[in-house]
Design a protein around this motif. Sequence first.
Motif, PDB file in Angstrom:
ATOM      1  N   GLY A   1       0.819  -1.206   0.000  1.00 16.18           N
ATOM      2  CA  GLY A   1       0.000   0.000   0.000  1.00 16.18           C
ATOM      3  C   GLY A   1       0.852   1.254   0.000  1.00 16.18           C
ATOM      4  N   ARG A   2       0.355   2.302  -0.652  1.00 20.32           N
ATOM      5  CA  ARG A   2       1.087   3.567  -0.698  1.00 20.32           C
ATOM      6  C   ARG A   2       0.092   4.719  -0.797  1.00 20.32           C
ATOM      7  N   LYS A   3       0.318   5.757  -0.009  1.00 25.37           N
ATOM      8  CA  LYS A   3      -0.557   6.930  -0.056  1.00 25.37           C
ATOM      9  C   LYS A   3      -0.082   7.874  -1.151  1.00 25.37           C
ATOM     10  N   GLN A   4      -1.020   8.253  -2.004  1.00 25.17           N
ATOM     11  CA  GLN A   4      -0.736   9.202  -3.076  1.00 25.17           C
ATOM     12  C   GLN A   4      -1.854  10.232  -3.119  1.00 25.17           C
TER      13      GLN A   4
ATOM     14  N   LYS B   1      -4.618   9.767  -0.677  1.00 28.46           N
ATOM     15  CA  LYS B   1      -5.450   8.582  -0.850  1.00 28.46           C
ATOM     16  C   LYS B   1      -4.576   7.332  -0.817  1.00 28.46           C
TER      17      LYS B   1
ATOM     18  N   SER C   1      -3.570   3.799  -1.763  1.00 28.66           N
ATOM     19  CA  SER C   1      -3.766   2.886  -2.884  1.00 28.66           C
ATOM     20  C   SER C   1      -3.192   1.515  -2.546  1.00 28.66           C
ATOM     21  N   THR C   2      -3.941   0.480  -2.904  1.00 25.70           N
ATOM     22  CA  THR C   2      -3.467  -0.889  -2.689  1.00 25.70           C
ATOM     23  C   THR C   2      -2.572  -1.313  -3.848  1.00 25.70           C
ATOM     24  N   ILE C   3      -1.465  -1.932  -3.526  1.00 24.41           N
ATOM     25  CA  ILE C   3      -0.555  -2.462  -4.532  1.00 24.41           C
ATOM     26  C   ILE C   3      -0.796  -3.965  -4.616  1.00 24.41           C
ATOM     27  N   LYS C   4      -1.415  -4.388  -5.698  1.00 27.16           N
ATOM     28  CA  LYS C   4      -1.761  -5.805  -5.846  1.00 27.16           C
ATOM     29  C   LYS C   4      -0.509  -6.654  -6.054  1.00 27.16           C
TER      30      LYS C   4
END
Length: 229
Positions: free
Chosen positions: A126-129, A132, A134-137
């Motif tokens: 996961g990383r906030k951008q 928001k 965002s999930t890293i699949k």
Amino acid sequence: MKKVLSMLGLCCFSILLYAQSKVGLHGVYLAKNGQQNELWLFADGYGSHISYENNTYGSTYGGPVALTEEGIRITIEYNDANPQEVGQTKNIKAHVKATGLQIGSLNYIKQVAKKQDLDGLWRITGRKQEDKMSTIKRGDRKTIKLLVDGYFQWIAINPAEKGFYGTGGGQYSFANGKYVEHILFFSRDNGRVGAKLDFTGELKNGEWHHSGKSSKGDPIYEIWSRDRE
């Protein structure tokens, strides 16, 4: 008498190898090859080897590892010096000792254990951008981070394409919500060696929440999960 001592030595080595085969190789092993540092990191059935001088990055390779009667078996997931080895299984003749590893002419000294809650193999999920998250699949491309006994390394790779996109690492500490890195090698910019980076770190429901500023000074908020693939 010599035969008895020889048998006792063989027995002790067998017991050591059996014990390590149950828990797997674990820890940090360091050797000097002239001016070159040769570093092995092992945790969670994964191993990574890094070559670097005091201010110059050399190369790295690594992947899932297992102990054998002859040494170390590693399935290569990345090798920036020899990418054609990715996907291959490599058998490294090694003499396992309580104090370290003997591989060829190099004597790797086992570094003092510094167990911390973040020790193990992690993968960014996961990383906030732009405020928001965002999930890293999970996919072929991944960024992993190996932490053990006060040392760490991150690696950005795509084993399916033999892709290697960068690595960095050094020594770390994690206590009281503070995660601190001291950079010893960085493949993208040797000028960052010696930097000290301070972050906020927290374990929530088994995930590692990592926030602060990157080595470039950009704000980051990442979520890392244990990698069990």
